[in-house]
Design a protein around this motif. Structure first.
Motif, PDB file in Angstrom:
ATOM      1  N   ASP A 180       0.797  -1.278   0.142  1.00 23.00           N
ATOM      2  CA  ASP A 180      -0.128   0.087  -0.088  1.00 23.00           C
ATOM      3  C   ASP A 180       0.950   1.330  -0.096  1.00 23.00           C
ATOM      4  OD1 ASP A 180      -2.210   1.992   1.292  1.00 23.00           O
ATOM      5  OD2 ASP A 180      -3.118   0.097   1.023  1.00 23.00           O
TER       6      ASP A 180
ATOM      7  N   ASP B  66      -5.957  -3.195  -5.122  1.00 23.86           N
ATOM      8  CA  ASP B  66      -5.434  -4.279  -3.969  1.00 23.86           C
ATOM      9  C   ASP B  66      -5.940  -5.737  -4.189  1.00 23.86           C
ATOM     10  OD1 ASP B  66      -3.727  -4.751  -2.165  1.00 23.86           O
ATOM     11  OD2 ASP B  66      -4.639  -3.802  -0.498  1.00 23.86           O
TER      12      ASP B  66
ATOM     13  N   ARG C  44       4.091  -4.629   9.142  1.00 23.54           N
ATOM     14  CA  ARG C  44       2.993  -4.247   9.940  1.00 23.54           C
ATOM     15  C   ARG C  44       2.877  -4.840  11.589  1.00 23.54           C
ATOM     16  NH1 ARG C  44      -0.963  -6.107   7.027  1.00 23.54           N
ATOM     17  NH2 ARG C  44      -1.617  -4.137   5.941  1.00 23.54           N
TER      18      ARG C  44
HETATM   19 MG   LIG Z   1      -2.326  -3.558   1.718  1.00 25.23          MG
END
Ligand SMILES: [Mg+2]
Ligand SMILES: Nc1ncnc2c1ncn2[C@@H]1O[C@H](COP(=O)(O)OP(=O)(O)OP(=O)(O)O)[C@@H](O)[C@H]1O
Length: 490
Positions: free
Chosen positions: A213, A277, A396
């Motif tokens: 992203d 995505d 993440r």
């Molecule tokens: Mg993503």
């Protein structure tokens, strides 16, 4: 953002605490007196016997409404009103006349632009009502003018704010916000920088949480399309028809529930970038439609017979192996080739542990700022642990871990091992255990002793002193000495 609204609120609540000022101009004293009698109870009344004195009062006092006699020596009523328009254009103008002279009425209306024409003799109640209505409209028009000013100011402010936010977003998604010293990430940056300046379709691959992203946005915000929109759609999140309507829009009535025409994201992103995505999750029908946009730059809203041209840059991402999906017949080969004009493959965090310290500090800074904390860094042991974790959720997971730690840090100065999640410590211990060769001997005490002997010898050899060796091993110096005696180490 609250200021423009406040300004509007202030304007609105500015009530008329003071009575309105009314200016009466007539050469006949008796008329002035009787008008004053009718209006003085509710308003602040000023009187003048001629136009010149009237204008002087108009300049000096706060006058909302004038009533002027049509026929006066020197300056006529119409001439007086023309002056009023010139000096105080928003003042409400009324004219009195003794006889119904049509020509003068017409002239008064056309030239003097009067609000109302009052015929002598007047009915006091009627006059009061006329004045009241006139002043209400005066209040509305002044309020409108102030609101319009406030709105214009609010608009200016919003425009500035919009520009500011745009710059903020650009800054947030600049390349330098993406951390990565490792050779694998440096290769990614090289490709990104080149591709950002072009319109080439990009396919970004990588496990979950590797920054797909982030990279997609950085490409958009570093390139020539940055002034237009970046829109993202997760293709795995919606059933086919809904996804089609999201991307391509629909006409009213195209399906139950389609109450109005709706623009699709491809149109919204015109001249900008669309980020598709989880492209690997799309159904065959959708794959055909996407292929058409990529080939012809054309979209057709659901329920419409017409196609529209769009100029949109496509960036797609997937955490699946698309090549394999093609081989297994689950993904169209032609679409695959259209998408991967340029391919960016993000390495997992396991493949680049050397990036972990910089990432950890980056997220510590962000979390400190967000939560108003001042943690200074990580203890060596904590950093060692972070660098040896498997991080199946990649960047993440690391980001979440640090945010959690900072949130629970209390008044600690440094992040220590004991502050990190239990499951990380467990995973780390498991990795360590797996790397130890388990001895075959039956006697556990003997096996443990030989391991202790080996560790102590190595620590002393590498540190050069018993004190430092004890430190390294995490035991008091006296314990080390006792242990050495028992294990017969010289
Ligand atoms: Mg993503
Ligand atoms: N190299 C990096 N430098 C700084 N932050 C990063 C980096 N890579 C990822 N992040 C951060 O990690 C988080 C996850 O990144 P992102 O959402 O881009 O991953 P993703 O690959 O799209 O994951 P998913 O497949 O689950 O959608 C984000 O908060 C992002 O800002």
């Amino acid at each position: 953002m609250s200021e423009p609204t406040d300004a509007i609120e202030a304007t609105r609540s500015q009530g008329s605490a003071r009575p309105h000022g009314i200016l009466l101009v007539d050469d006949e004293e008796a008329i002035l007196e009787s008008l004053e009698l009718t209006l003085a109870e509710d308003y602040e009344v000023f009187t003048a016997n001629n136009g010149r004195d009237g204008l002087a009062i108009l300049e000096r006092e706060d006058v909302s409404l004038v009533i002027v006699d049509q026929v006066m020596p020197e300056m006529s009523g119409v001439e007086f009103l023309e002056q009023v328009i010139e000096r105080k254009p928003r003042t409400i103008r009324m004219m009195l006349t003794g006889y119904a002279d049509v020509t003068s009425i017409v002239r008064a209306i056309n030239d003097g632009r009067i609000y109302r024409y009052i015929q002598k003799p007047w009915e006091p109640d009627e006059l009061r009502l006329d004045v009241k209505r006139a002043l209400e409209s005066f209040e509305l028009s002044s309020e409108n003018a102030q609101l319009a000013d406030a709105l214009a100011a609010a608009n200016d402010k919003l425009r500035d704010e919009n520009l500011y936010l745009r710059r903020e977003v650009e800054r947030q998604y600049a390349f330098d916000q993406i951390i990565g010293e490792s050779p694998a990430m440096q290769r990614v940056f090289d490709v990104m920088e080149k591709v950002a300046q072009t319109d080439a379709t990009v396919l970004i691959g990588g496990e979950t949480g590797t920054g797909k992203d982030l990279v997609a946005r950085a490409i958009h915000y570093s390139g020539p399309r940055k002034e237009a929109r970046f829109v993202a759609q997760n293709c795995g999140a919606l059933p086919d028809t809904l996804l089609e309507s999201e991307l391509f829009g629909h006409k009213r009535g195209a399906f139950t529930g389609a109450h109005a025409d709706k623009k699709g994201l491809f149109e919204i992103a015109d001249h900008g970038t669309i980020f598709l995505d989880e492209i690997g999750e799309t159904e065959p029908g959708m794959q055909v439609r996407l292929l058409r946009v990529l080939q012809d730059g054309e979209i057709r809203p659901l329920g419409s017979s017409e196609t529209r041209k769009v100029d949109v840059r496509v960036i797609a991402a997937t955490n699946r192996d698309l090549r394999k999906a093609v081989d297994e017949g689950r993904f169209r080969e032609d679409l695959y080739y259209r998408l991967r004009v340029v391919e960016v493959s993000l390495p997992s965090l396991r493949e680049r542990p050397e990036d972990i310290p910089a990432l950890a500090h980056h997220f510590l800074d962000l979390a400190n700022e967000r939560m108003n904390r001042e943690l200074k860094g990580f203890t060596n042991a904590a950093m060692d642990l972070l660098c040896s974790c498997p991080w199946s959720g990649n960047v993440r997971e690391l980001e979440n871990e640090i945010e959690r730690t900072v949130a629970l840090a209390g008044d600690a100065e440094m992040v220590g091992v004991e502050m990190l999640s239990e499951h990380l410590r467990a995973a780390h211990d498991a990795v360590m255990a797996a790397s130890i060769e388990i001895p075959r001997e039956e006697d556990m005490n003997q096996a443990v002793d030989s391991l202790k002997r080996a560790m102590i010898l190595r620590a002393i050899e590498e540190t050069g002193s018993k004190t430092r060796a004890a430190e390294r091993l995490g035991i008091p110096r006296q314990s080390l000495q006792k242990m050495m005696k028992r294990l017969e180490i010289e």
